[in-house]
Enzyme design. Structure first.
Site, short mmCIF file in Angstrom:
data_model
loop_
_atom_site.label_atom_id
_atom_site.label_comp_id
_atom_site.label_asym_id
_atom_site.label_seq_id
_atom_site.Cartn_x
_atom_site.Cartn_y
_atom_site.Cartn_z
N CYS A 153 0.84 -1.20 0.00
CA CYS A 153 0.00 0.00 0.00
C CYS A 153 0.88 1.26 0.00
O CYS A 153 0.66 2.18 -0.79
CB CYS A 153 -0.93 -0.03 1.22
SG CYS A 153 -2.11 1.33 1.24
N CYS A 154 1.91 1.28 0.88
CA CYS A 154 2.82 2.44 0.91
C CYS A 154 3.53 2.59 -0.43
O CYS A 154 3.78 3.72 -0.87
CB CYS A 154 3.84 2.29 2.04
SG CYS A 154 3.18 2.54 3.70
N CYS A 187 -0.98 8.55 7.35
CA CYS A 187 -2.34 8.30 6.88
C CYS A 187 -3.27 8.05 8.08
O CYS A 187 -2.84 7.51 9.11
CB CYS A 187 -2.35 7.08 5.97
SG CYS A 187 -1.51 7.37 4.41
N CYS A 202 -3.57 4.54 9.68
CA CYS A 202 -2.29 3.99 10.15
C CYS A 202 -1.61 4.86 11.20
O CYS A 202 -0.44 4.68 11.50
CB CYS A 202 -1.36 3.80 8.96
SG CYS A 202 -2.06 2.72 7.70
N CYS A 219 8.15 3.57 5.70
CA CYS A 219 7.21 3.27 4.61
C CYS A 219 7.88 3.09 3.27
O CYS A 219 7.23 2.82 2.29
CB CYS A 219 6.16 4.35 4.52
SG CYS A 219 6.88 5.92 4.04
#
Ligand code: ADX
Ligand code: SF4
Length: 247
Positions: free
Chosen positions: A124-125, A207, A210, A235
C-alpha cells in the site's frame, strides 16, 4: 487548545540557540536553491515540514514544495494544506497514486488490507507514497525532507546531506540536528500554522488509518503503524541504508 511549551520561549539562551539553528538551516536552503536547481521539499505537512516551508518562503523561495496525497489522509491535514496555500500564496504540487495501480492493490489486498500483513502494508505504501515520490523527484537535482535524528533509532545517524541512490539525486535533511523542542519553538516564535492533530497527541502524522495518538512519554513514532513491531516502521520513502545504530 494551545500547545504547551516545556520551556520559556523568552529565555535569551534558548532564543540565541534557536536563532543560530535557524540561520544555519536558512543558509543551507539558500545554498541548495543556488546550486541544485531544481530542488524541492517533500512535505507531509507535519510540524518539521511546516518549519521548512516557512523558511523556504522567507529565505529560499526558488525551492519547490510537493506533497503526496495518499487518499487516506486526515481531514485536518487537508484543511492545513488549503490554509497554507492561502497564507503563503504557495503553489504546492500535490501528487496522487496511479489509479490503475490503486485499483489493482485494492482488488487484490482489500481496501484496508494493510492491517493484515506487513507485506500488504508495504504494498500500500509503495502504491500510495513511494511510486508518486519517484514521479515527484523526476528531473530534480535535490530533494529536502523534515527528517530528524531524534525521531527514531532508524534515523539516529541521519546526515544533513546524503546521496539518494534509489532516486539518483542529492537528499538534504536540514533539520537533522533539531530537537522536537526546537521545532515547536520555531512554530510558536514565527506563528507558523500547523496540523490541529499535533494538539491532540499526534507527534507524527501519516495516513489516518495507520496513525494514532500517543500517550505522554510514549515514543514519538509509536502511533505510526502501531499494530506492527517497533524497529522497522518505515514506509519506503526513506530507506535506512545502514544508518541504524548498531545494537
Ligand atoms: S514516514 O516515512 O514515516 O512516512 P515521516 O512521516 O516521519 O515519514 O516524515 C518524514 C519526512 O518524509 C517528512 O518530513 C517529509 O519530508 C517526508 N514525507 C512523509 N510523508 C510525506 C507525504 N505524504 N508527502 C510528502 N513528503 C512526505
Ligand atoms: Fe497505505 Fe497506511 Fe501506508 Fe498510508 S500509511 S500508504 S494507508 S499502508
Amino acid at each position: 487548545m494551545k500547545r504547551e511549551l516545556p520551556f520559556d520561549i523568552n529565555d535569551p539562551h534558548r532564543r540565541a540557540e534557536l536563532a543560530r539553528k535557524v540561520d544555519a538551516a536558512a543558509e543551507l536552503l539558500s545554498d541548495i536553491a543556488r546550486r541544485f536547481e531544481p530542488a524541492a521539499l517533500a512535505s507531509s505537512l507535519g510540524a518539521e515540514d511546516m518549519v521548512l516551508t516557512d523558511i523556504i518562503c522567507r529565505r529560499a523561495p526558488a525551492i519547490g514544495i510537493f506533497t503526496l496525497d495518499t487518499g487516506r489522509l486526515h481531514a485536518e491535514t487537508y484543511r492545513l494544506l488549503q490554509q497554507i496555500t492561502e497564507r503563503y500564496d504557495l503553489r504546492i504540487r500535490v501528487l496522487y497514486p496511479s489509479s490503475d495501480a490503486l485499483e489493482r492493490l485494492v482488488a487484490e489486498r482489500g481496501i484496508n488490507g494493510f492491517f493484515n500483513s506487513v507485506a500488504n502494508r508495504r504494498a500500500c505504501c509503495e502504491v500510495r507514497k513511494v511510486e508518486p515520490l519517484r514521479r515527484a523527484l523526476a528531473g530534480k537535482r535535490a530533494w529536502l525532507t523534515g527528517l530528524r535524528r531524534a525521531q527514531a533509532a532508524t534515523r539516529a545517524n541521519l546526515p544533513l546531506r546524503e546521496y539518494d541512490a534509489a532516486n539518483g539525486l542529492e537528499k538534504f535533511n536540514p533539520l537533522a540536528e533539531w530537537s522536537e523542542q526546537d521545532v515547536w519553538a520555531y512554530i510558536h516564535a514565527f506563528g507558523v500554522p500547523y496540523n490541529a492533530l499535533h494538539d491532540r497527541g499526534f507527534p507524527s502524522i501519516g495516513c489516518e488509518p495507520c496513525t494514532r495518538a500517543v500517550t505522554p512519554g510514549e515514543d514519538v513514532r509509536a502511533g505510526r503503524w502501531w499494530w506492527e513491531e517497533p524497529g522497522g516502521k518505515e514506509c519506503g520513502l526513506h530507506p535506512a541504508k545502514g544508518r541504524q545504530r548498531a545494537a
